[in-house]
Design a protein around this motif. Structure first.
Motif, PDB file in Angstrom:
ATOM      1  N   GLN A 104      36.590  35.805  35.113  1.00  0.00           N
ATOM      2  CA  GLN A 104      37.687  36.259  34.241  1.00  0.00           C
ATOM      3  C   GLN A 104      38.656  37.058  35.098  1.00  0.00           C
ATOM      4  OE1 GLN A 104      36.209  38.515  30.880  1.00  0.00           O
ATOM      5  NE2 GLN A 104      34.565  37.053  30.560  1.00  0.00           N
ATOM      6  N   GLY A 135      31.700  41.914  47.794  1.00  0.00           N
ATOM      7  CA  GLY A 135      31.372  41.815  46.373  1.00  0.00           C
ATOM      8  C   GLY A 135      32.466  42.290  45.437  1.00  0.00           C
ATOM      9  N   THR A 136      33.675  42.499  45.952  1.00  0.00           N
ATOM     10  CA  THR A 136      34.766  42.900  45.059  1.00  0.00           C
ATOM     11  C   THR A 136      35.496  41.687  44.477  1.00  0.00           C
ATOM     12  OG1 THR A 136      35.969  43.323  47.114  1.00  0.00           O
ATOM     13  CG2 THR A 136      35.274  45.237  45.854  1.00  0.00           C
ATOM     14  N   GLY A 137      35.026  40.489  44.786  1.00  0.00           N
ATOM     15  CA  GLY A 137      35.600  39.301  44.165  1.00  0.00           C
ATOM     16  C   GLY A 137      36.799  38.729  44.916  1.00  0.00           C
ATOM     17  N   LYS A 138      36.831  38.917  46.226  1.00  0.00           N
ATOM     18  CA  LYS A 138      37.976  38.420  47.002  1.00  0.00           C
ATOM     19  C   LYS A 138      37.971  36.885  47.050  1.00  0.00           C
ATOM     20  CE  LYS A 138      36.629  40.839  50.601  1.00  0.00           C
ATOM     21  NZ  LYS A 138      35.462  41.551  50.012  1.00  0.00           N
ATOM     22  N   ASP A 139      36.857  36.334  47.492  1.00  0.00           N
ATOM     23  CA  ASP A 139      36.790  34.868  47.550  1.00  0.00           C
ATOM     24  C   ASP A 139      36.838  34.272  46.142  1.00  0.00           C
ATOM     25  OD1 ASP A 139      36.580  34.315  50.393  1.00  0.00           O
ATOM     26  OD2 ASP A 139      34.707  35.421  50.291  1.00  0.00           O
ATOM     27  N   ALA A 140      36.248  35.004  45.196  1.00  0.00           N
ATOM     28  CA  ALA A 140      36.229  34.512  43.808  1.00  0.00           C
ATOM     29  C   ALA A 140      37.655  34.390  43.268  1.00  0.00           C
ATOM     30  CB  ALA A 140      35.399  35.442  42.927  1.00  0.00           C
ATOM     31  N   ILE A 294      32.163  40.876  31.672  1.00  0.00           N
ATOM     32  CA  ILE A 294      31.705  39.708  32.450  1.00  0.00           C
ATOM     33  C   ILE A 294      30.174  39.682  32.491  1.00  0.00           C
ATOM     34  CG2 ILE A 294      31.649  38.726  34.788  1.00  0.00           C
ATOM     35  CD1 ILE A 294      34.552  39.970  35.073  1.00  0.00           C
ATOM     36  N   HIS A 338      29.041  43.545  42.527  1.00  0.00           N
ATOM     37  CA  HIS A 338      28.816  42.747  41.325  1.00  0.00           C
ATOM     38  C   HIS A 338      27.498  41.964  41.439  1.00  0.00           C
ATOM     39  CE1 HIS A 338      30.117  40.670  37.704  1.00  0.00           C
ATOM     40  NE2 HIS A 338      29.677  39.545  38.246  1.00  0.00           N
ATOM     41  N   ARG A 339      27.251  41.453  42.642  1.00  0.00           N
ATOM     42  CA  ARG A 339      25.979  40.734  42.849  1.00  0.00           C
ATOM     43  C   ARG A 339      24.796  41.671  42.644  1.00  0.00           C
ATOM     44  NH1 ARG A 339      28.838  37.171  46.635  1.00  0.00           N
ATOM     45  NH2 ARG A 339      29.236  38.961  47.956  1.00  0.00           N
TER      46      ARG A 339
HETATM   47  N1  LIG Z   1      36.589  38.599  37.956  1.00  0.00           N
HETATM   48  C1  LIG Z   1      35.352  38.114  38.052  1.00  0.00           C
HETATM   49  N2  LIG Z   1      34.742  37.527  36.999  1.00  0.00           N
HETATM   50  C2  LIG Z   1      33.477  37.054  37.106  1.00  0.00           C
HETATM   51  N3  LIG Z   1      32.734  37.093  38.222  1.00  0.00           N
HETATM   52  C3  LIG Z   1      33.295  37.643  39.317  1.00  0.00           C
HETATM   53  C4  LIG Z   1      34.616  38.183  39.301  1.00  0.00           C
HETATM   54  N4  LIG Z   1      34.902  38.666  40.532  1.00  0.00           N
HETATM   55  C5  LIG Z   1      33.806  38.443  41.278  1.00  0.00           C
HETATM   56  N5  LIG Z   1      32.842  37.824  40.568  1.00  0.00           N
HETATM   57  C6  LIG Z   1      31.516  37.432  41.070  1.00  0.00           C
HETATM   58  O1  LIG Z   1      31.068  38.464  41.943  1.00  0.00           O
HETATM   59  C7  LIG Z   1      30.383  37.924  43.068  1.00  0.00           C
HETATM   60  C8  LIG Z   1      31.035  38.408  44.344  1.00  0.00           C
HETATM   61  O2  LIG Z   1      32.312  37.848  44.481  1.00  0.00           O
HETATM   62  P1  LIG Z   1      32.881  37.351  45.891  1.00  0.00           P
HETATM   63  O3  LIG Z   1      34.200  36.717  45.645  1.00  0.00           O
HETATM   64  O4  LIG Z   1      31.878  36.561  46.652  1.00  0.00           O
HETATM   65  O5  LIG Z   1      33.103  38.758  46.623  1.00  0.00           O
HETATM   66  P2  LIG Z   1      33.723  39.073  48.051  1.00  0.00           P
HETATM   67  O6  LIG Z   1      34.349  37.815  48.602  1.00  0.00           O
HETATM   68  O7  LIG Z   1      34.715  40.154  47.787  1.00  0.00           O
HETATM   69  O8  LIG Z   1      32.552  39.568  48.865  1.00  0.00           O
HETATM   70  C9  LIG Z   1      30.426  36.423  42.891  1.00  0.00           C
HETATM   71  O9  LIG Z   1      29.211  36.017  42.303  1.00  0.00           O
HETATM   72  C10 LIG Z   1      31.594  36.201  41.952  1.00  0.00           C
HETATM   73  O10 LIG Z   1      31.464  35.015  41.229  1.00  0.00           O
END
Ligand SMILES: Nc1ncnc2c1ncn2[C@@H]1O[C@H](COP(=O)(O)OP(=O)(O)O)[C@@H](O)[C@H]1O
Ligand SMILES: [Mg+2]
Length: 400
Positions: A104, A135-140, A294, A338-339
């Protein structure tokens, strides 16, 4: 008014088990499944959403009137935190990075502001260097952008041992001697990505964890990132220009300064290379309002049976993250991503399954999934922070 002909060319809703038939699925998708048209098309590429009869009816009705035509599927757009972007329906779901499970877009706080800046840069075709704690959702966020807009995309993750040249090409030894074989990245960079209809589209390439790359690995990318003439040099010295519109996104844990506290494998990066990697955006953890929602979605059973633990987890997470950031009376050396939160809730969910009902002090028991990652000193500090916000008595050793 022209009546619609009632030949049965109504379209059938493709949502599994539904089978609803209508001349227009637009309202049905939202009402019955809570789906936007673009989410529906993402799950069912190429599926029809309006019938021919309806389109003919609309056209006939409009005859002789000067009006703009009904939006074609090709002009669908998607709104991401207020940034509108067209959905490229020529590209299939499988050609894009996937939307992470339960993703989201942030709706509030710093995470909203940072993520929106990333999306705006990508939307406008600019490279972006998105860095911050793991784990801050950068790649996500980058994956979700690609999935929502159907931007053909690839992701490459840096690890120290990888031979990055092989992402571009490698030498093949066959019966007729040696030849060069070119990788997917090479083709995407030079020729773009081909859609089913034969048209070619620029790719978005995400290089993940670039600050784990060695200087030698990163040097391979210097010409490609040149601002005035983006080039790629082949194994035999031939020079190619990049497919117009090719975009890059970089993610990293540090902003190129390397590892400060020894907890990540970040390296110091060459300043002139960093300078070519686009605008910098520092990632922030999601606000609990979003993260809690989430997590409730991801652990729906737990949320229904033990709703209060999500509030307690929110308060404990905030206290722990403040201590990690140094914004607290105690200092904690740890990460709570988040993980990590998902691991805590997964252990709670396992215990609920084992017990058949909500056991006493469930969240404290679940927290072990994360506490066990810490050394004894940090574990003690973390326990005291958790104790202040989570019910079920103090952590006694027999509890752990
Ligand atoms: N906005 C979001 N909504 C749902 N899940 C998220 C969100 N942002 C991150 N996640 C989940 O959190 C976890 C870490 O995200 P990731 O993109 O791998 O982090 P980073 O690249 O910053 O280390 C993944 O499982 C991802 O799917
Ligand atoms: Mg990452």
């Amino acid at each position: 008014m022209t009546a619609l002909k009632l030949v049965d060319d109504r379209v059938v809703c493709q949502v599994p088990g539904c089978g609803h038939k209508s001349h227009s699925l637009l309202d049905h998708l939202q009402e019955a499944h809570g789906l936007s048209v673009s989410d529906y098309l993402a799950a069912h590429p190429g599926a029809a959403t309006v019938s021919h009869a309806l389109i003919q009816g609309v056209k006939a009705k409009r005859k002789g009137q000067r009006r703009s035509p009904a939006p074609a599927l090709a002009t669908l757009s998607h709104d991401m935190m207020g940034v509108k972007a067209p959905v490229n329906v020529a590209i299939s779901e499988g050609q894009c990075l996937p939307k992470p499970d339960g993703y989201q877009w942030p709706s509030t706080g710093k995470a909203l502001e940072r993520t929106r800046r990333v999306v705006l840069a990508l939307r406008r075709g600019h490279p972006v260097f998105y860095w911050g704690p793991s784990g801050t959702g950068k790649d996500a966020a980058i994956s979700a952008f690609c999935a929502d807009t159907r931007t053909p995309s690839l992701i490459y993750t840096f690890t120290s041992g990888t031979d990055v040249k092989r992402w571009f090409y490698s030498r093949e030894i066959g019966a007729n001697g040696t030849s060069w074989s070119y990788g997917i990245l090479w083709h995407a960079l030079i020729n773009g990505i081909e859609a089913a209809d034969g048209s070619r589209h620029p790719a978005l390439i995400c290089f993940s964890d670039v600050d784990r790359g060695t200087p030698e690995q990163l040097e391979e990318f210097r010409l490609m990132l040149d601002t005035t003439s983006k080039r790629l040099v082949g194994p035999t010295g031939q020079v190619h220009t990049l497919f117009p519109g090719t975009r890059f996104a970089f993610t990293a844990n540090s902003c190129g300064t390397g590892d400060i506290d020894g907890r990540m494998s970040s390296r110091v990066m060459d300043a002139s290379l960093l300078d070519r990697m686009g605008r910098f955006v520092e990632a922030e953890y999601l606000d609990w309002k979003d993260e809690g929602a989430i997590l409730r979605g991801k652990f729906a059973d737990l949320a229904a049976k033990a709703p209060l633990i999500f509030d307690e987890l929110g308060a404990a997470t905030l206290a722990i993250r403040n201590a990690i950031r140094g914004e607290s009376t105690v200092d904690l050396e740890a990460d709570l991503t988040h993980r990590g939160l998902c691991e805590i809730l997964a252990e709670c969910d396992d215990l609920l399954w084992l017990n058949g009902s909500v056991p006493k002090g469930l969240l404290k028991k679940g927290f072990r999934a994360w506490l066990d990652r810490l050394d004894p000193d940090n574990r003690l500090i973390a326990k005291s922070l958790i104790d202040a916000h989570v019910t079920g008595g103090v952590f006694a050793d027999e509890d752990l």
